[in-house]
Write a protein that holds these residues in place. Structure first.
Motif, PDB file in Angstrom:
ATOM      1  N   THR A 137       0.844  -1.199   0.000  1.00  0.00           N
ATOM      2  CA  THR A 137       0.000   0.000   0.000  1.00  0.00           C
ATOM      3  C   THR A 137       0.880   1.250   0.000  1.00  0.00           C
ATOM      4  O   THR A 137       0.652   2.197  -0.767  1.00  0.00           O
ATOM      5  CB  THR A 137      -0.930   0.010   1.233  1.00  0.00           C
ATOM      6  OG1 THR A 137      -1.805  -1.126   1.176  1.00  0.00           O
ATOM      7  CG2 THR A 137      -1.771   1.275   1.282  1.00  0.00           C
ATOM      8  N   TYR A 138       1.909   1.236   0.839  1.00  0.00           N
ATOM      9  CA  TYR A 138       2.857   2.350   0.934  1.00  0.00           C
ATOM     10  C   TYR A 138       3.653   2.490  -0.366  1.00  0.00           C
ATOM     11  O   TYR A 138       3.874   3.604  -0.852  1.00  0.00           O
ATOM     12  CB  TYR A 138       3.797   2.105   2.120  1.00  0.00           C
ATOM     13  CG  TYR A 138       4.777   3.225   2.382  1.00  0.00           C
ATOM     14  CD1 TYR A 138       4.380   4.399   3.030  1.00  0.00           C
ATOM     15  CD2 TYR A 138       6.109   3.109   1.985  1.00  0.00           C
ATOM     16  CE1 TYR A 138       5.285   5.430   3.272  1.00  0.00           C
ATOM     17  CE2 TYR A 138       7.019   4.133   2.219  1.00  0.00           C
ATOM     18  CZ  TYR A 138       6.606   5.289   2.864  1.00  0.00           C
ATOM     19  OH  TYR A 138       7.500   6.301   3.104  1.00  0.00           O
ATOM     20  N   TYR A 139       4.063   1.363  -0.934  1.00  0.00           N
ATOM     21  CA  TYR A 139       4.812   1.382  -2.199  1.00  0.00           C
ATOM     22  C   TYR A 139       3.998   2.050  -3.307  1.00  0.00           C
ATOM     23  O   TYR A 139       4.499   2.928  -4.023  1.00  0.00           O
ATOM     24  CB  TYR A 139       5.213  -0.035  -2.619  1.00  0.00           C
ATOM     25  CG  TYR A 139       5.530  -0.128  -4.095  1.00  0.00           C
ATOM     26  CD1 TYR A 139       6.759   0.297  -4.594  1.00  0.00           C
ATOM     27  CD2 TYR A 139       4.560  -0.579  -5.008  1.00  0.00           C
ATOM     28  CE1 TYR A 139       7.032   0.269  -5.957  1.00  0.00           C
ATOM     29  CE2 TYR A 139       4.827  -0.614  -6.368  1.00  0.00           C
ATOM     30  CZ  TYR A 139       6.056  -0.186  -6.835  1.00  0.00           C
ATOM     31  OH  TYR A 139       6.315  -0.193  -8.185  1.00  0.00           O
ATOM     32  N   PHE A 140       2.747   1.627  -3.485  1.00  0.00           N
ATOM     33  CA  PHE A 140       1.918   2.189  -4.556  1.00  0.00           C
ATOM     34  C   PHE A 140       1.774   3.701  -4.404  1.00  0.00           C
ATOM     35  O   PHE A 140       1.866   4.450  -5.381  1.00  0.00           O
ATOM     36  CB  PHE A 140       0.527   1.539  -4.564  1.00  0.00           C
ATOM     37  CG  PHE A 140       0.475   0.210  -5.253  1.00  0.00           C
ATOM     38  CD1 PHE A 140       0.821   0.081  -6.585  1.00  0.00           C
ATOM     39  CD2 PHE A 140       0.055  -0.922  -4.565  1.00  0.00           C
ATOM     40  CE1 PHE A 140       0.760  -1.153  -7.227  1.00  0.00           C
ATOM     41  CE2 PHE A 140      -0.009  -2.161  -5.194  1.00  0.00           C
ATOM     42  CZ  PHE A 140       0.340  -2.271  -6.528  1.00  0.00           C
ATOM     43  N   ALA A 141       1.547   4.155  -3.171  1.00  0.00           N
ATOM     44  CA  ALA A 141       1.338   5.585  -2.930  1.00  0.00           C
ATOM     45  C   ALA A 141       2.610   6.396  -3.143  1.00  0.00           C
ATOM     46  O   ALA A 141       2.570   7.496  -3.710  1.00  0.00           O
ATOM     47  CB  ALA A 141       0.818   5.803  -1.513  1.00  0.00           C
ATOM     48  N   ASN A 142       3.760   5.858  -2.724  1.00  0.00           N
ATOM     49  CA  ASN A 142       4.990   6.634  -2.734  1.00  0.00           C
ATOM     50  C   ASN A 142       5.838   6.444  -3.986  1.00  0.00           C
ATOM     51  O   ASN A 142       6.490   7.378  -4.435  1.00  0.00           O
ATOM     52  CB  ASN A 142       5.821   6.298  -1.492  1.00  0.00           C
ATOM     53  CG  ASN A 142       5.241   6.910  -0.243  1.00  0.00           C
ATOM     54  OD1 ASN A 142       5.559   8.027   0.111  1.00  0.00           O
ATOM     55  ND2 ASN A 142       4.365   6.176   0.419  1.00  0.00           N
ATOM     56  N   SER A 143       5.854   5.241  -4.538  1.00  0.00           N
ATOM     57  CA  SER A 143       6.702   4.985  -5.699  1.00  0.00           C
ATOM     58  C   SER A 143       5.954   5.148  -7.013  1.00  0.00           C
ATOM     59  O   SER A 143       6.520   5.610  -7.999  1.00  0.00           O
ATOM     60  CB  SER A 143       7.304   3.582  -5.612  1.00  0.00           C
ATOM     61  OG  SER A 143       8.340   3.422  -6.546  1.00  0.00           O
ATOM     62  N   GLU A 144       4.678   4.780  -7.047  1.00  0.00           N
ATOM     63  CA  GLU A 144       3.892   4.895  -8.278  1.00  0.00           C
ATOM     64  C   GLU A 144       2.872   6.031  -8.223  1.00  0.00           C
ATOM     65  O   GLU A 144       2.168   6.280  -9.195  1.00  0.00           O
ATOM     66  CB  GLU A 144       3.200   3.561  -8.577  1.00  0.00           C
ATOM     67  CG  GLU A 144       4.187   2.422  -8.857  1.00  0.00           C
ATOM     68  CD  GLU A 144       3.535   1.191  -9.474  1.00  0.00           C
ATOM     69  OE1 GLU A 144       2.323   1.246  -9.792  1.00  0.00           O
ATOM     70  OE2 GLU A 144       4.236   0.181  -9.643  1.00  0.00           O
ATOM     71  N   GLN A 145       2.781   6.695  -7.063  1.00  0.00           N
ATOM     72  CA  GLN A 145       1.835   7.808  -6.860  1.00  0.00           C
ATOM     73  C   GLN A 145       0.392   7.411  -7.189  1.00  0.00           C
ATOM     74  O   GLN A 145      -0.356   8.172  -7.808  1.00  0.00           O
ATOM     75  CB  GLN A 145       2.239   9.052  -7.683  1.00  0.00           C
ATOM     76  CG  GLN A 145       3.405   9.828  -7.105  1.00  0.00           C
ATOM     77  CD  GLN A 145       4.746   9.149  -7.324  1.00  0.00           C
ATOM     78  OE1 GLN A 145       5.092   8.822  -8.465  1.00  0.00           O
ATOM     79  NE2 GLN A 145       5.498   8.921  -6.266  1.00  0.00           N
ATOM     80  N   VAL A 146       0.029   6.201  -6.794  1.00  0.00           N
ATOM     81  CA  VAL A 146      -1.346   5.715  -6.985  1.00  0.00           C
ATOM     82  C   VAL A 146      -1.928   5.374  -5.605  1.00  0.00           C
ATOM     83  O   VAL A 146      -1.504   4.394  -4.980  1.00  0.00           O
ATOM     84  CB  VAL A 146      -1.394   4.455  -7.880  1.00  0.00           C
ATOM     85  CG1 VAL A 146      -2.838   3.999  -8.066  1.00  0.00           C
ATOM     86  CG2 VAL A 146      -0.741   4.709  -9.223  1.00  0.00           C
ATOM     87  N   PRO A 147      -2.872   6.180  -5.119  1.00  0.00           N
ATOM     88  CA  PRO A 147      -3.495   5.864  -3.823  1.00  0.00           C
ATOM     89  C   PRO A 147      -4.163   4.491  -3.898  1.00  0.00           C
ATOM     90  O   PRO A 147      -5.002   4.246  -4.766  1.00  0.00           O
ATOM     91  CB  PRO A 147      -4.532   6.977  -3.633  1.00  0.00           C
ATOM     92  CG  PRO A 147      -4.079   8.079  -4.543  1.00  0.00           C
ATOM     93  CD  PRO A 147      -3.424   7.413  -5.705  1.00  0.00           C
ATOM     94  N   SER A 148      -3.762   3.590  -3.006  1.00  0.00           N
ATOM     95  CA  SER A 148      -4.211   2.194  -3.088  1.00  0.00           C
ATOM     96  C   SER A 148      -4.485   1.639  -1.706  1.00  0.00           C
ATOM     97  O   SER A 148      -4.064   2.189  -0.684  1.00  0.00           O
ATOM     98  CB  SER A 148      -3.131   1.326  -3.772  1.00  0.00           C
ATOM     99  OG  SER A 148      -2.747   1.859  -5.022  1.00  0.00           O
ATOM    100  N   SER A 149      -5.178   0.530  -1.697  1.00  0.00           N
ATOM    101  CA  SER A 149      -5.339  -0.249  -0.478  1.00  0.00           C
ATOM    102  C   SER A 149      -5.134  -1.712  -0.840  1.00  0.00           C
ATOM    103  O   SER A 149      -5.745  -2.219  -1.784  1.00  0.00           O
ATOM    104  CB  SER A 149      -6.735  -0.049   0.123  1.00  0.00           C
ATOM    105  OG  SER A 149      -6.887  -0.832   1.298  1.00  0.00           O
ATOM    106  N   VAL A 150      -4.238  -2.386  -0.106  1.00  0.00           N
ATOM    107  CA  VAL A 150      -3.925  -3.786  -0.371  1.00  0.00           C
ATOM    108  C   VAL A 150      -4.293  -4.618   0.848  1.00  0.00           C
ATOM    109  O   VAL A 150      -3.958  -4.265   1.980  1.00  0.00           O
ATOM    110  CB  VAL A 150      -2.418  -3.971  -0.683  1.00  0.00           C
ATOM    111  CG1 VAL A 150      -2.112  -5.438  -0.985  1.00  0.00           C
ATOM    112  CG2 VAL A 150      -2.003  -3.086  -1.849  1.00  0.00           C
ATOM    113  N   GLY A 151      -5.002  -5.702   0.625  1.00  0.00           N
ATOM    114  CA  GLY A 151      -5.332  -6.645   1.695  1.00  0.00           C
ATOM    115  C   GLY A 151      -4.947  -8.048   1.274  1.00  0.00           C
ATOM    116  O   GLY A 151      -5.254  -8.465   0.153  1.00  0.00           O
ATOM    117  N   LEU A 152      -4.237  -8.767   2.134  1.00  0.00           N
ATOM    118  CA  LEU A 152      -3.769 -10.121   1.814  1.00  0.00           C
ATOM    119  C   LEU A 152      -3.996 -11.029   3.012  1.00  0.00           C
ATOM    120  O   LEU A 152      -3.791 -10.615   4.160  1.00  0.00           O
ATOM    121  CB  LEU A 152      -2.276 -10.105   1.466  1.00  0.00           C
ATOM    122  CG  LEU A 152      -1.852  -9.194   0.309  1.00  0.00           C
ATOM    123  CD1 LEU A 152      -0.350  -8.977   0.314  1.00  0.00           C
ATOM    124  CD2 LEU A 152      -2.315  -9.775  -1.021  1.00  0.00           C
TER     125      LEU A 152
END
Length: 291
Positions: free
Chosen positions: A144-159
């Motif tokens: 979730t942090y990677y998507f927001a900071n590296s790809e600039q895509v606000p995301s939510s990941v659940g596993l």
């Protein structure tokens, strides 16, 4: 189709969503690597995420690699996926055992503090490489942090990975939700509220939720529109011929010593633990071809 990914949108394409069921994939990986329960959970989470992230890529030749390097006893995790959601992976120390934490497998403790790196090889001159710190080492939060900071895509990941008492995989799956740049404040607010109601992915999986039901639970009344479903599986494309290149790369001096010993050597594939044997005669042929 046992393991599969659902790709969908919601709120008139303001949100794109992915959900997967991956118990067979994770159990196959567990059998290949003989992983401990906490190693199975860590690897299974990253395999599940890798399959979904692989299915986001457009071209058949695109390859995604996710690497986690932490200072915990697990050592690290590597997962590779293609755009067809074929995925493979391994942990550095598959037999790690840790006591449970708050009644759950201590994935964060097994991984430790470190970095997450995503490499996308899309046939360009240079692959895309994104890297972030591990914020919790529980993997879903880190992605979730990677998507927001590296790809600039606000995301939510659940596993989520759930084990049986005999250490086989009972349930496995997860979701990735991403906001498009044109998402309205109202959509964002409603999605955030809906996500607050999803307390445990593992619990929903254990109740038998399919990826479709999982997405409906998360998206709520934002108008889920399913685009397609993609089969997902653990698949390693290694072969004796491919592993031969690794053998050839060890250098002529070492190869000569092995040949002089006259003993067969065994080389294992990192990703699936398949063993390949080479006789002294085969090593001589490899040495000839590598000149």
């Amino acid at each position: 189709m046992n393991d599969y990914i659902v790709r969908a949108t919601a709120a008139d394409s303001q949100i794109r969503v992915f959900a997967a069921t991956t118990a067979e994939m994770v159990e196959t990986a567990r059998q290949h690597h003989n992983t401990s329960p906490v190693a199975t959970a860590a690897l299974g989470r990253l395999l599940t995420a890798g399959a979904m992230m692989g299915s986001m890529m457009k071209n058949d030749s695109d390859v995604l690699t996710i690497q986690i390097r932490g200072d915990g006893p697990l050592g690290g995790i590597t997962v590779t996926a293609d755009s067809s959601a074929n995925v493979k992976g391994y942990v550095n120390n598959p037999d790690v055992m840790l006591p449970a934490k708050n009644g759950k497998l201590d994935v964060g403790g097994a991984v430790g503090i470190g970095l997450l790196q995503v490499i996308k090889d899309m046939g360009l001159k240079e692959p895309y490489v994104g890297q972030t710190i591990l914020v919790s080492s529980e993997i879903a939060e880190d992605l979730t942090y990677y998507f927001a900071n590296s790809e600039q895509v606000p995301s939510s990941v659940g596993l989520g990975i759930l084990m049986n008492h005999d250490n086989t995989v009972r349930r496995a799956g997860g979701f990735i939700i991403q906001l498009m740049p044109f998402a309205s404040e109202d959509t964002i607010s409603r999605l955030e509220q809906s996500l607050k109601n999803v307390t445990s992915v593992t619990e929903l999986l254990d109740r038998g939720y399919t990826p479709e039901q999982l997405l409906q639970e998360i998206v709520g009344d934002l108008g889920l529109e399913i685009a397609d479903t993609v089969p997902a599986k653990f698949y390693c494309d290694c072969s004796k011929e491919k592993v031969e290149k690794v053998v050839a790369s060890i250098g002529k001096k070492d190869l000569r010593e092995m040949i002089d010993d006259g003993e067969d050597i065994e080389v294992k594939c990192h990703f699936c633990d398949t063993a390949y044997n080479y006789t002294a005669e085969e090593l001589k042929e490899i040495m000839k071809r590598s000149k």
